[in-house]
Enzyme design. Structure first.
Site, PDB file in Angstrom:
ATOM      1  N   LYS A  13       0.701  -1.162   0.187  1.00  0.00           N
ATOM      2  CA  LYS A  13       0.143   0.069  -0.170  1.00  0.00           C
ATOM      3  C   LYS A  13       0.880   1.178   0.010  1.00  0.00           C
ATOM      4  CE  LYS A  13      -2.164  -0.875   3.749  1.00  0.00           C
ATOM      5  NZ  LYS A  13      -1.409  -2.184   4.401  1.00  0.00           N
ATOM      6  N   ARG A  88      -8.474   0.815  10.372  1.00  0.00           N
ATOM      7  CA  ARG A  88      -7.993  -0.704  10.613  1.00  0.00           C
ATOM      8  C   ARG A  88      -9.287  -1.328  11.146  1.00  0.00           C
ATOM      9  NH1 ARG A  88      -2.573  -0.093   9.310  1.00  0.00           N
ATOM     10  NH2 ARG A  88      -1.227  -1.592  10.446  1.00  0.00           N
ATOM     11  N   ARG A 127      11.966  -7.834   5.308  1.00  0.00           N
ATOM     12  CA  ARG A 127      12.106  -6.596   4.784  1.00  0.00           C
ATOM     13  C   ARG A 127      13.387  -6.079   5.765  1.00  0.00           C
ATOM     14  NH1 ARG A 127       6.650  -3.287   4.569  1.00  0.00           N
ATOM     15  NH2 ARG A 127       6.606  -3.277   6.801  1.00  0.00           N
ATOM     16  N   ARG A 160      12.817  -3.840  11.290  1.00  0.00           N
ATOM     17  CA  ARG A 160      11.707  -3.204  12.268  1.00  0.00           C
ATOM     18  C   ARG A 160      11.253  -4.178  13.369  1.00  0.00           C
ATOM     19  NH1 ARG A 160       7.308  -0.191   8.372  1.00  0.00           N
ATOM     20  NH2 ARG A 160       6.120  -1.438   9.764  1.00  0.00           N
ATOM     21  N   ARG A 171       0.204  -9.581  13.463  1.00  0.00           N
ATOM     22  CA  ARG A 171      -0.117  -8.366  12.732  1.00  0.00           C
ATOM     23  C   ARG A 171      -1.344  -8.768  11.609  1.00  0.00           C
ATOM     24  NH1 ARG A 171       4.648  -5.717  10.240  1.00  0.00           N
ATOM     25  NH2 ARG A 171       3.138  -4.055   9.388  1.00  0.00           N
TER      26      ARG A 171
HETATM   27  P1  AMP Z   1       1.751   0.090   9.587  1.00  0.00           P
HETATM   28  O1  AMP Z   1       2.958   0.575   9.006  1.00  0.00           O
HETATM   29  O2  AMP Z   1       0.478   0.568   8.835  1.00  0.00           O
HETATM   30  O3  AMP Z   1       1.538  -1.460   9.367  1.00  0.00           O
HETATM   31  O4  AMP Z   1       1.444   0.189  11.063  1.00  0.00           O
HETATM   32  C1  AMP Z   1       2.301  -0.255  12.161  1.00  0.00           C
HETATM   33  C2  AMP Z   1       1.566  -0.441  13.453  1.00  0.00           C
HETATM   34  O5  AMP Z   1       1.154   0.771  13.905  1.00  0.00           O
HETATM   35  C3  AMP Z   1       0.434  -1.410  13.377  1.00  0.00           C
HETATM   36  O6  AMP Z   1       0.954  -2.738  13.408  1.00  0.00           O
HETATM   37  C4  AMP Z   1      -0.322  -0.937  14.423  1.00  0.00           C
HETATM   38  O7  AMP Z   1       0.304  -1.279  15.832  1.00  0.00           O
HETATM   39  C5  AMP Z   1      -0.091   0.554  14.456  1.00  0.00           C
HETATM   40  N1  AMP Z   1      -1.246   1.363  13.563  1.00  0.00           N
HETATM   41  C6  AMP Z   1      -0.907   1.798  12.494  1.00  0.00           C
HETATM   42  N2  AMP Z   1      -2.047   2.127  11.885  1.00  0.00           N
HETATM   43  C7  AMP Z   1      -3.106   1.971  12.909  1.00  0.00           C
HETATM   44  C8  AMP Z   1      -4.280   2.045  13.095  1.00  0.00           C
HETATM   45  N3  AMP Z   1      -5.124   2.734  12.090  1.00  0.00           N
HETATM   46  N4  AMP Z   1      -5.197   1.841  14.056  1.00  0.00           N
HETATM   47  C9  AMP Z   1      -4.395   1.239  15.032  1.00  0.00           C
HETATM   48  N5  AMP Z   1      -2.969   0.990  14.959  1.00  0.00           N
HETATM   49  C10 AMP Z   1      -2.343   1.358  13.696  1.00  0.00           C
END
Ligand code: AMP
Length: 214
Positions: A13, A88, A127, A160, A171
Site C-alpha cells: 500500500k 484498521r 524486509r 523493524r 499483525r
Molecule cells: P503499518 O505501518 O501501517 O503496518 O502500522 C504499523 C503499526 O502501527 C501497526 O501494526 C499498529 O500497531 C499501528 N497502527 C498503524 N495504523 C493504525 C491504525 N489505524 N489503528 C491502530 N493501530 C495502527
C-alpha cells in the site's frame, strides 16, 4: 481524490501510495508512519504506542483518530489525500465517515491491494531498512549487494521490531479479524475497488491508475 488504501501489512500500500502522491500532488497519510515518528521522537504518545506496535496489536482508536483528524484539517488535504493503514477496523471507518461528513467531503474510493499470505510473509520477514537513508530492501526479492549493508550509502540495515516473525503473525491475525470486515463495509457503500498486488511495482501502478481512472 479522497482515497483509502486497504490491504494486509506487506501488500505494498505504502509503495503505491508514494507513486500516487507524486502523480496527483496530494498527501499520503500513513498512521503507521505518524506513529513510528512519535516513537522515534520519544513523545509520551510514542512511548505508549511502541509497546502495542511491537506486539503486533492495534493502537487505541482514540489515539489514532485524534492523529488523523488533526492531519485532515491541514491545508494540503483540501485537494484530496491517500489514507494508508487507516482505518484498521469498523469503529475507525465509522468515525472517519462522521469526520468527513462533518467536513462535507466524503471518501471517493476504497482501493484494496490483494496479495496471497505466503507472499506477504516473505515480504514482511525479509524486509530490511537502512538506518541512515531509510532505503528499503528485501532479502528474498531485492537483496543488497552485501548482506546487511545499504547499496546506496553504506549504512547498516536493520529489521523493524514489528517485522519480526511472531509480530507479523499477530499483525496478519489482527488484519483478518479486525481489518478484513472493511471490505464489506466499503463494498456496501459502493466505493470498493481492488487491484492484484503482485508483479512489478510499475505494472501494479498502471493497473491502479486504470482502476482509479486517473
Ligand atoms: P503499518 O505501518 O501501517 O503496518 O502500522 C504499523 C503499526 O502501527 C501497526 O501494526 C499498529 O500497531 C499501528 N497502527 C498503524 N495504523 C493504525 C491504525 N489505524 N489503528 C491502530 N493501530 C495502527
Amino acid at each position: 481524490m479522497r482515497l483509502v488504501l486497504l490491504g494486509a501489512p506487506g501488500a505494498g500500500k505504502g509503495t503505491q501510495a508514494k507513486k500516487l502522491i507524486e502523480k496527483h500532488s496530494i498527501p499520503q497519510i500513513s498512521t503507521g508512519d505518524i506513529l513510528r515518528k512519535a516513537v522515534a521522537d520519544g513523545t509520551p504518545l510514542g512511548k505508549e504506542a511502541k509497546v502495542i506496535m511491537d506486539s503486533g496489536g492495534l493502537v487505541s482508536d482514540k489515539i489514532v483518530l485524534g492523529l488523523v483528524q488533526e492531519r485532515l484539517k491541514q491545508d494540503d488535504c483540501k485537494k484530496g489525500y491517500i489514507l494508508d493503514g487507516f482505518p484498521r477496523n469498523t469503529a475507525q471507518a465509522e468515525a472517519l465517515d462522521k469526520i468527513l461528513s462533518g467536513m462535507g467531503a466524503p471518501l471517493t474510493v476504497a482501493l484494496s491491494v490483494d496479495v496471497d499470505k505466503d507472499v506477504l510473509m516473505k515480504r514482511l520477514t525479509g524486509r530490511r531498512t537502512c538506518k541512515s537513508c531509510q532505503q528499503m530492501y528485501n532479502i528474498y526479492f531485492s537483496a543488497p549487494k552485501k548482506e546487511g549493508v545499504c547499496d546506496k550509502c553504506g549504512g547498516a540495515l536493520f529489521q523493524r521490531d514489528d517485522d519480526k516473525e511472531e509480530t507479523i503473525k499477530k499483525r496478519l491475525d489482527v488484519y483478518d479479524t479486525q481489518t478484513a470486515p472493511l471490505f464489506d463495509y466499503y463494498g456496501k457503500k459502493g466505493i470498493l475497488k481492488s487491484v492484484k498486488g503482485t508483479g512489478s511495482i510499475d505494472d501494479i501502478f498502471n493497473e491502479v491508475c486504470k482502476i482509479l481512472g486517473s
